[in-house]
Design a protein around this motif. Structure first.
Motif, PDB file in Angstrom:
ATOM      1  N   MET A 198      56.418  32.479  18.658  1.00  0.00           N
ATOM      2  CA  MET A 198      56.347  31.120  18.181  1.00  0.00           C
ATOM      3  C   MET A 198      57.168  30.420  19.151  1.00  0.00           C
ATOM      4  N   TYR A 223      54.850  23.268  16.850  1.00  0.00           N
ATOM      5  CA  TYR A 223      54.356  24.559  17.392  1.00  0.00           C
ATOM      6  C   TYR A 223      53.460  24.654  17.441  1.00  0.00           C
ATOM      7  N   PHE A 274      51.613  29.117  17.303  1.00  0.00           N
ATOM      8  CA  PHE A 274      51.478  30.813  17.108  1.00  0.00           C
ATOM      9  C   PHE A 274      50.582  31.779  18.023  1.00  0.00           C
TER      10      PHE A 274
END
Length: 222
Positions: free
Chosen positions: A128, A135, A137
């Motif tokens: 991540m 953010y 992933f």
């Protein structure tokens, strides 16, 4: 340095999770490509998983590694580091001697190393990337720890016997001869029979002619 994971009581990780849920999976302009996507490794061995950052400079990002195993059942924070020289933070139940992380700013790549693999390490590992409250992933790497690796060698197979009949090579005839003896013999016999027949026919015709000639000379009126 220890740092609580997503499942722990840490306020920082809780804020990250809340921001992640609100802003969505792709709130960060960068994309993460993990390699390999699926791998089998022997128990007791080591493995490395790479995560390449695309679309944004990695120097401004902090890289996190998480995993989801059957034992934990939820996302477990492993390790994080910012840049190639930033401090490393570990999850509350993570052994620093087992997990390592290396960030390469020039190649925009983060590499997670896992030593002395055990069956409990089987699971899906995610990288991540984050900055501020945004953010994103990676797609994850499925790791399976096994006793032996499946072989990729093809089983030896016996070559089936050839059922094709070998073609006989044709014998070349001597110059000037286009037919074999098998063809010439019947033709010669047939020619001989024709000659004999012609001889007999000519002989019979001649005898008939002689008799007829004698008959006409004898009984024809003078």
């Amino acid at each position: 340095m220890k740092q609580p994971g997503l499942g722990g009581p840490g306020v920082t990780q809780c804020l990250i999770l809340m921001a992640f849920c609100v802003t969505g999976l792709n709130s960060l302009s960068a994309t993460l490509a993990q390699n390999p996507t699926c791998v089998d490794q022997l128990v007791g061995q080591s493995i490395t998983i790479s995560c390449v950052v695309k679309g944004q400079s990695m120097e401004r990002l902090e890289l996190f590694w998480y995993r989801k195993t059957e034992k934990n059942g939820s996302m477990e924070f492993i390790i994080s580091a910012k840049g190639s020289i930033g401090k490393k933070f570990y999850g509350t139940k993570i052994n620093p001697g087992k997990f390592t992380v290396k960030n390469d700013d020039l190649q925009s790549k983060s590499t997670l190393g896992i030593k002395n693999l055990g069956y409990s390490d089987t699971g899906t590992y995610y990288c991540m990337a984050g900055t501020s409250m945004k953010y994103t992933f990676g797609d994850g790497t499925i790791l399976t720890v096994v006793d032996f690796l499946p072989t990729t060698a093809k089983p030896a197979t016996k070559k089936p016997p050839c059922k094709c009949k070998k073609q006989k090579t044709a014998k070349t005839s001597p110059p000037g001869v286009s037919c074999s003896v098998v063809i010439w013999a019947p033709l010669a016999g047939l020619a001989l029979m024709l000659l004999i027949g012609q001889y007999l026919l000519a002989s019979h015709t001649y005898r008939v002619y002689r008799r007829t000639h004698v008959y006409f000379r004898k009984y024809s009126p003078k």
